[in-house]
Design an enzyme around this catalytic site. Structure first.
Site, PDB file in Angstrom:
ATOM      1  N   GLU A 149     -49.628  41.176  52.840  1.00 21.71           N
ATOM      2  CA  GLU A 149     -50.553  42.306  52.733  1.00 21.71           C
ATOM      3  C   GLU A 149     -50.602  42.666  51.266  1.00 21.71           C
ATOM      4  O   GLU A 149     -49.571  42.905  50.636  1.00 21.71           O
ATOM      5  CB  GLU A 149     -50.077  43.477  53.592  1.00 21.71           C
ATOM      6  N   CYS A 203     -51.682  51.250  49.054  1.00 19.48           N
ATOM      7  CA  CYS A 203     -52.721  50.218  49.107  1.00 19.48           C
ATOM      8  C   CYS A 203     -53.890  50.672  49.961  1.00 19.48           C
ATOM      9  O   CYS A 203     -54.979  50.107  49.888  1.00 19.48           O
ATOM     10  CB  CYS A 203     -52.143  48.899  49.610  1.00 19.48           C
TER      11      CYS A 203
END
Length: 543
Positions: A293, A327
């Protein structure tokens, strides 16, 4: 030997403590903060059964007080990477052969330890080492990590229960073996829960792990290891090393027993890792699992039917909680010209009331960014924006690193939808707004989809259900986690499995069964209960 089909406890999301004034948890957290700041910690590497100390000790500094030394960690070298791999491989057979319920028990106990005696220790380590306020630390390092541990155990049993059909006279069954070799967990600074989940998820499925955390997260990584050891994790199952990333990669990605990587970090680093694995593919016993990720340039798209106050609140929380170092943080917003003045007024009113400073003062909503490198990168965008006539500074724009790495929550208004801060990941408290005419809503949807290479999170705000459906369909590939009338941050384990595609990663959904499936290699077994004794098939018979 006693045997049973065991049912694990039904997982529930850990309740989030609010740390209100006068509460018992607030007093306990403040006491834990006082204790932690009264001393420095010595942090070894954990390789096999050894606590490894070296002559090269590095300081750990509080980002909000760069003069405050939290402790020292022992930096390793290439030999320590090799030792960690050896320890992981030596522990592999016993751990993989341990009955699944005993593996489950280790991580269920770790969850209970975090919920109880270690709750304030892990929160304090995250607050001081990563500059998170009390509430953000509680959500992350206590609750989310507890949820990962509990829900992953449940998902493991769901995977094991998935079995093939059997025909008459045949019994088909499927084993879910751990991967051959070892798994490398490379974890980020910004979420203690991610740093805990990346090594423990593969380990739960019977793998052994070499774990390298981000330097800025080593303080809380030590607490995680303390918890795992007290929970009974055998030596060598997870090996924690503090080694320069490229140096570690030089050893790990050339090792024939490299079985997979569990990664959260930058897109550039992940792409380089993928390339390196590809170049070395002929060295490995098996094709390694690559799970990652990475970055995000997360959007908020507002329709003219939206409620301005709701939008303003979502932008403040989504863009500026934890200094935008998520993020998933809201980083670019597309607002209709008809709502801009109202949204702007609400946001400015909120920003004027926000306090910034140390995590030890619970009145501070905003704390410091993680280190000087991040500070310099973030502020370069702000400085360039100040000098660009196409950009207006709506709020913030100030910064100071004299005592800590502080950057004000900053709102930019860009006249160009392709302006750099609308496109590039900044990873700081900077939100860029672009205004569109309501008649151009569908064109703006396309703009959202095509502006960024990332596809991690995004949100739409609207009361018009036709508009919500249109955006949901048109932006199907623009975000792995999509929110309707909510900020694009705050995914909860078991409720919103997390991950994105495109340049944001492999979308293997941390906090779900999908992620754990990546750490097993199934074996199908067919047992013929009545094996044939004649090679002839019926069609061979004479007419």
């Amino acid at each position: 030997m006693s045997v049973g089909f065991f049912q694990v406890p039904v997982p529930q999301n850990e309740p989030v403590k609010e740390y209100r004034t006068g509460s018992d948890e607030r007093a306990k957290l403040k006491a834990a903060l006082a204790e932690a700041t009264s001393k420095t910690v010595d942090i070894p590497m954990y390789i096999g059964a050894e606590e490894v100390r070296t002559e090269l000790q590095q300081q750990l500094i509080a980002p909000h007080n760069r003069h405050q030394v939290l402790g020292h960690y022992h930096e390793g070298d290439q030999t320590h990477v090799e030792q960690a791999i050896t320890a992981a491989l030596n522990a592999k057979e016993a751990w993989a052969n341990l009955s699944w319920e005993h593996r489950a028990s280790v991580f269920l106990k770790a969850a209970e330890l975090l919920a109880g005696p270690y709750r304030y220790k892990i929160n304090v380590a995250t607050m001081l080492g990563q500059s998170k306020n009390a509430y953000q630390a509680e959500i992350d390092s206590a609750c989310e990590l507890i949820d990962f541990l509990r829900f992953n155990v449940h998902y493991m049993t769901e995977i094991y229960s998935q079995q093939p059909r059997s025909s008459a006279g045949v019994w088909n069954r499927q084993e879910y073996r751990p991967l051959e070799g070892f798994v490398f967990a490379l974890t980020p600074f910004n979420f203690t829960a991610i740093a805990g989940n990346l090594p423990t998820a593969p380990a739960l499925m019977g793998n052994t792990v070499v774990w390298k955390p981000a330097t800025q997260q080593i303080y809380s990584a030590k607490v995680i290891m303390d918890v795992l050891k007290e929970a009974g994790l055998p030596d060598g199952v997870i090996n924690l090393i503090y080694v320069d990333g490229p140096l570690a990669g030089e050893v790990i990605f050339k090792h024939p027993d490299f079985g997979g990587i569990h990664f959260t970090g930058s897109t550039g680093v992940f792409q380089q890792i993928w390339k390196t694995i590809g170049e070395n593919i002929h060295l490995y016993k098996s094709y390694p699992r690559i799970v990652g990720e990475t970055g995000g340039k997360d959007f908020v798209l507002v329709h003219e039917s939206a409620d301005p106050k709701t939008v303003a609140t979502a932008l403040i929380r989504g863009a500026f909680e934890y200094q935008g170092q998520k993020c998933s943080a809201a980083s670019r917003a597309y607002l209709p010209t008809t709502l801009w003045e109202q949204i702007r007024e609400y946001m400015l009113a909120d920003l004027q009331s926000i306090k910034m400073g140390s995590v030890e003062d619970f009145r501070n909503f905003v704390n410091a960014v993680i280190d000087e490198r991040a500070f310099d990168k973030i502020t370069s965008y702000i400085t360039n924006a100040k000098n660009d006539p196409t950009v207006e500074i709506i709020a913030g724009g100030n910064f100071d690193k004299t005592d800590g790495f502080f950057v004000e929550p900053t709102v930019l208004l860009a006249s160009d939808p392709q302006y750099v801060t609308m496109c590039e990941e900044i990873f700081g408290p900077v939100l860029t707004v672009y205004l569109y005419h309501p008649d151009n809503f569908e064109d703006t949807i396309q703009l959202v989809d095509q502006t960024s290479p990332y596809a991690l999170t995004g949100a739409v705000f609207a009361k018009d259900r036709y508009a919500i459906e249109l955006v949901t369909k048109k932006l199907a590939n623009a975000a792995g986690n999509f929110y309707i009338n909510d900020k694009p941050t705050g995914a909860v384990v078991g409720q919103q499995p997390f991950g994105g595609a495109r340049a944001s990663g492999t979308n293997d959904k941390a906090g779900s069964l999908l992620n754990l499936l990546r750490w097993v290699s199934p074996r199908t077994i067919k047992e013929n209960l009545v094996p044939p004794t004649d090679f002839r098939y019926p069609f061979l018979a004479e007419e």
